[in-house]
Design an enzyme around this catalytic site. Structure first.
Site, PDB file in Angstrom:
ATOM      1  N   VAL A  65       0.819  -1.222   0.000  1.00 44.86           N
ATOM      2  CA  VAL A  65       0.000   0.000   0.000  1.00 44.86           C
ATOM      3  C   VAL A  65       0.854   1.274   0.000  1.00 44.86           C
ATOM      4  O   VAL A  65       0.355   2.344  -0.329  1.00 44.86           O
ATOM      5  CB  VAL A  65      -1.016   0.075   1.188  1.00 44.86           C
ATOM      6  CG1 VAL A  65      -2.133  -0.917   1.029  1.00 44.86           C
ATOM      7  CG2 VAL A  65      -0.324  -0.048   2.535  1.00 44.86           C
ATOM      8  N   ASN A  91      -6.825  -1.007   6.348  1.00 46.66           N
ATOM      9  CA  ASN A  91      -6.435  -1.799   7.516  1.00 46.66           C
ATOM     10  C   ASN A  91      -4.947  -2.173   7.526  1.00 46.66           C
ATOM     11  O   ASN A  91      -4.372  -2.406   8.584  1.00 46.66           O
ATOM     12  CB  ASN A  91      -7.310  -3.064   7.530  1.00 46.66           C
ATOM     13  CG  ASN A  91      -6.799  -4.138   8.469  1.00 46.66           C
ATOM     14  OD1 ASN A  91      -6.953  -4.038   9.683  1.00 46.66           O
ATOM     15  ND2 ASN A  91      -6.157  -5.164   7.910  1.00 46.66           N
ATOM     16  N   SER A 154      -6.172   2.887  16.593  1.00 51.51           N
ATOM     17  CA  SER A 154      -5.709   2.079  17.718  1.00 51.51           C
ATOM     18  C   SER A 154      -5.823   2.882  19.009  1.00 51.51           C
ATOM     19  O   SER A 154      -5.782   4.119  18.985  1.00 51.51           O
ATOM     20  CB  SER A 154      -4.240   1.717  17.477  1.00 51.51           C
ATOM     21  OG  SER A 154      -3.636   1.282  18.664  1.00 51.51           O
ATOM     22  N   TYR A 167       3.834   5.141  15.571  1.00 53.44           N
ATOM     23  CA  TYR A 167       2.535   4.460  15.401  1.00 53.44           C
ATOM     24  C   TYR A 167       1.403   5.258  16.051  1.00 53.44           C
ATOM     25  O   TYR A 167       0.336   5.460  15.446  1.00 53.44           O
ATOM     26  CB  TYR A 167       2.658   3.072  16.032  1.00 53.44           C
ATOM     27  CG  TYR A 167       1.461   2.167  15.889  1.00 53.44           C
ATOM     28  CD1 TYR A 167       1.167   1.556  14.668  1.00 53.44           C
ATOM     29  CD2 TYR A 167       0.643   1.890  16.984  1.00 53.44           C
ATOM     30  CE1 TYR A 167       0.075   0.698  14.550  1.00 53.44           C
ATOM     31  CE2 TYR A 167      -0.442   1.034  16.872  1.00 53.44           C
ATOM     32  CZ  TYR A 167      -0.721   0.438  15.656  1.00 53.44           C
ATOM     33  OH  TYR A 167      -1.799  -0.408  15.553  1.00 53.44           O
ATOM     34  N   ALA A 168       1.643   5.755  17.271  1.00 54.92           N
ATOM     35  CA  ALA A 168       0.600   6.519  17.976  1.00 54.92           C
ATOM     36  C   ALA A 168       0.275   7.797  17.206  1.00 54.92           C
ATOM     37  O   ALA A 168      -0.896   8.175  17.091  1.00 54.92           O
ATOM     38  CB  ALA A 168       1.062   6.849  19.394  1.00 54.92           C
ATOM     39  N   LYS A 171      -1.757   6.799  14.132  1.00 54.29           N
ATOM     40  CA  LYS A 171      -3.098   6.310  14.466  1.00 54.29           C
ATOM     41  C   LYS A 171      -3.991   7.418  15.015  1.00 54.29           C
ATOM     42  O   LYS A 171      -5.214   7.299  14.992  1.00 54.29           O
ATOM     43  CB  LYS A 171      -3.011   5.129  15.438  1.00 54.29           C
ATOM     44  CG  LYS A 171      -2.456   3.841  14.793  1.00 54.29           C
ATOM     45  CD  LYS A 171      -3.285   3.359  13.614  1.00 54.29           C
ATOM     46  CE  LYS A 171      -3.044   1.905  13.251  1.00 54.29           C
ATOM     47  NZ  LYS A 171      -3.683   1.528  11.961  1.00 54.29           N
ATOM     48  N   ILE A 200      -5.907  -7.130  20.091  1.00 50.06           N
ATOM     49  CA  ILE A 200      -6.566  -8.171  19.302  1.00 50.06           C
ATOM     50  C   ILE A 200      -5.513  -9.234  18.983  1.00 50.06           C
ATOM     51  O   ILE A 200      -4.393  -8.896  18.555  1.00 50.06           O
ATOM     52  CB  ILE A 200      -7.128  -7.572  17.987  1.00 50.06           C
ATOM     53  CG1 ILE A 200      -8.046  -6.352  18.245  1.00 50.06           C
ATOM     54  CG2 ILE A 200      -7.860  -8.650  17.179  1.00 50.06           C
ATOM     55  CD1 ILE A 200      -9.305  -6.608  19.047  1.00 50.06           C
TER      56      ILE A 200
HETATM   57  N1  LIG Z   1      -3.767  -6.487  16.755  1.00 54.18           N
HETATM   58  C1  LIG Z   1      -4.014  -5.438  17.511  1.00 54.18           C
HETATM   59  O1  LIG Z   1      -4.070  -5.552  18.727  1.00 54.18           O
HETATM   60  C2  LIG Z   1      -4.233  -4.092  16.903  1.00 54.18           C
HETATM   61  C3  LIG Z   1      -4.553  -3.026  17.758  1.00 54.18           C
HETATM   62  C4  LIG Z   1      -4.797  -1.783  17.207  1.00 54.18           C
HETATM   63  C5  LIG Z   1      -4.724  -1.586  15.845  1.00 54.18           C
HETATM   64  N2  LIG Z   1      -4.366  -2.631  15.034  1.00 54.18           N
HETATM   65  C6  LIG Z   1      -4.283  -2.359  13.596  1.00 54.18           C
HETATM   66  O2  LIG Z   1      -5.052  -3.307  12.903  1.00 54.18           O
HETATM   67  C7  LIG Z   1      -4.555  -3.428  11.561  1.00 54.18           C
HETATM   68  C8  LIG Z   1      -4.387  -4.894  11.216  1.00 54.18           C
HETATM   69  O3  LIG Z   1      -3.358  -5.444  12.030  1.00 54.18           O
HETATM   70  P1  LIG Z   1      -3.364  -6.958  12.558  1.00 54.18           P
HETATM   71  O4  LIG Z   1      -3.343  -6.898  14.031  1.00 54.18           O
HETATM   72  O5  LIG Z   1      -4.422  -7.731  11.880  1.00 54.18           O
HETATM   73  O6  LIG Z   1      -1.905  -7.408  12.096  1.00 54.18           O
HETATM   74  P2  LIG Z   1      -1.410  -8.575  11.105  1.00 54.18           P
HETATM   75  O7  LIG Z   1       0.053  -8.435  11.046  1.00 54.18           O
HETATM   76  O8  LIG Z   1      -2.001  -9.860  11.519  1.00 54.18           O
HETATM   77  O9  LIG Z   1      -2.078  -8.158   9.723  1.00 54.18           O
HETATM   78  C9  LIG Z   1      -1.702  -6.995   9.039  1.00 54.18           C
HETATM   79  C10 LIG Z   1      -1.593  -7.297   7.571  1.00 54.18           C
HETATM   80  O10 LIG Z   1      -1.199  -6.089   6.882  1.00 54.18           O
HETATM   81  C11 LIG Z   1      -0.262  -6.434   5.900  1.00 54.18           C
HETATM   82  N3  LIG Z   1       0.596  -5.297   5.580  1.00 54.18           N
HETATM   83  C12 LIG Z   1       1.540  -4.724   6.360  1.00 54.18           C
HETATM   84  N4  LIG Z   1       2.163  -3.740   5.713  1.00 54.18           N
HETATM   85  C13 LIG Z   1       1.593  -3.689   4.472  1.00 54.18           C
HETATM   86  C14 LIG Z   1       1.814  -2.901   3.332  1.00 54.18           C
HETATM   87  N5  LIG Z   1       2.765  -1.960   3.307  1.00 54.18           N
HETATM   88  N6  LIG Z   1       1.053  -3.113   2.238  1.00 54.18           N
HETATM   89  C15 LIG Z   1       0.085  -4.073   2.237  1.00 54.18           C
HETATM   90  N7  LIG Z   1      -0.152  -4.855   3.290  1.00 54.18           N
HETATM   91  C16 LIG Z   1       0.599  -4.675   4.395  1.00 54.18           C
HETATM   92  C17 LIG Z   1       0.540  -7.583   6.476  1.00 54.18           C
HETATM   93  O11 LIG Z   1       1.177  -8.351   5.471  1.00 54.18           O
HETATM   94  C18 LIG Z   1      -0.527  -8.343   7.261  1.00 54.18           C
HETATM   95  O12 LIG Z   1      -1.073  -9.402   6.499  1.00 54.18           O
HETATM   96  C19 LIG Z   1      -3.260  -2.609  11.527  1.00 54.18           C
HETATM   97  O13 LIG Z   1      -3.523  -1.333  10.970  1.00 54.18           O
HETATM   98  C20 LIG Z   1      -2.909  -2.483  12.988  1.00 54.18           C
HETATM   99  O14 LIG Z   1      -2.090  -1.374  13.243  1.00 54.18           O
HETATM  100  C21 LIG Z   1      -4.138  -3.870  15.522  1.00 54.18           C
END
Ligand SMILES: NC(=O)c1ccc[n+]([C@@H]2O[C@H](COP(=O)([O-])OP(=O)(O)OC[C@H]3O[C@@H](n4cnc5c(N)ncnc54)[C@H](O)[C@@H]3O)[C@@H](O)[C@H]2O)c1
Length: 276
Positions: A65, A91, A154, A167-168, A171, A200
């Site tokens: 992305v 996402n 987040s 990140y903060a 977000k 999560i």
């Molecule tokens: N897991 C948590 O507790 C949590 C909390 C707050 C926010 N988030 C946010 O949720 C979103 C999803 O995260 P997740 O927890 O499912 O993590 P994850 O690592 O399981 O999934 C994230 C996906 O994004 C893809 N990705 C990363 N960089 C990319 C790029 N440059 N181009 C295309 N794809 C890319 C990765 O390959 C991965 O498959 C993120 O934005 C993360 O910051 C997650």
């Protein structure tokens, strides 16, 4: 049974695993045609095939992305296959943590770009298929179709988080972006909301000591959070546990559903009560 998203087309970035994969599957189960996209082609294809195997509609359009050409590529592929776009879920992302004094410019720029620059460019690339499409429908005297954007934020953005200055900041930035798009595009029946997740269960919050890595432009980045942070955070969650990717996807679906037709510019906290 009628699906809540029957006839709608959704793009979900970062849908190869974690929250994005659960979202793509849930939206497909509710009748949406889903464009599954991820940096990693193989999980992206696998999720799209799983959706098709289960009777849903999906294609995979993998890519980074943060690649400036990518938003046009995915919009073009979406329109070629499905002819329209109703839902955009921004996402995709990862973490590259560091305390202020140790955070490099590279680390700062990479995280700001993936969580803020990329969603902005995706929204801008969607202009012809969301904003302009709605304008055309309105000019023809019709009520514009329901369209929406859901950005992923987040609790780190809402409250700040030690060790996550980049990140903060990104977000919290997406909160401003969400509200701005809501104000600009509300007149076209395009809603824009964000979901702020707490903890999560995906690879992003696995104990750092044994966590997975992501390679971005040749740089190997350790994912996860220290075990003691995980324990501390879990203790502060009123529901007493971390969330599942499916529960996270539920928050996204809720905002995309017809039940949210009068909700825009909102930041939905899906946190088990963390931070209240
Ligand atoms: N897991 C948590 O507790 C949590 C909390 C707050 C926010 N988030 C946010 O949720 C979103 C999803 O995260 P997740 O927890 O499912 O993590 P994850 O690592 O399981 O999934 C994230 C996906 O994004 C893809 N990705 C990363 N960089 C990319 C790029 N440059 N181009 C295309 N794809 C890319 C990765 O390959 C991965 O498959 C993120 O934005 C993360 O910051 C997650």
């Amino acid at each position: 049974m009628k699906g809540m998203l029957d006839g709608q087309v959704a793009i979900v970035t970062g849908a190869g695993r974690g929250i994005g994969a659960a979202t793509a599957k849930l939206m497909a189960a509710q009748g949406a045609s889903v464009v599954v996209s991820d940096l990693d082609a193989s999980p992206s294809e696998a999720i799209a095939s799983e959706i098709r195997r289960d009777g849903g509609k999906a294609i995979s359009v993998p890519g980074d992305v943060t690649n400036l050409a990518f938003p046009e590529t995915i919009m073009k592929a979406t329109i070629e296959k499905y002819g329209m776009l109703h839902i955009l879920v921004n996402n995709a992302g990862y973490t590259w943590d560091g305390v202020v004094q140790k955070t490099t410019d590279e680390q700062w720029n990479a995280i700001i770009d993936v969580h803020l620059g990329a969603p902005f460019r995706m929204i801008r690339a969607a202009v012809p298929y969301m904003r302009e499409a709605a304008k055309t429908e309105m000019a023809a005297g019709a009520t514009p179709e329901p369209r929406c954007i859901i950005n992923v934020s987040s609790t780190s953005g809402l409250h700040g988080n030690a060790g996550q200055i980049n990140y903060a900041s990104a977000k919290m930035g997406i909160v401003g972006m969400t509200k701005t798009v809501a104000k600009e595009w509300g007149q076209f029946n395009i809603r824009c909301n964000a979901v702020a997740f707490g903890t999560i269960e995906t690879r992003l919050i696995q104990p750092k000591e044994e966590g997975e890595q992501i390679t971005m432009q040749g740089q190997v980045i350790q994912l996860g959070i220290p075990q003691h942070m995980r324990d501390m955070m879990t203790m502060m969650i009123p529901l007493g546990r971390t969330g599942t990717p499916e529960e996270a996807a539920g928050g996204i679906l809720l905002l995309a559903s017809p039940f949210a037709s009068y909700i825009t510019g909102h930041i939905l906290e899906v946190t088990g009560g963390f931070g209240i």
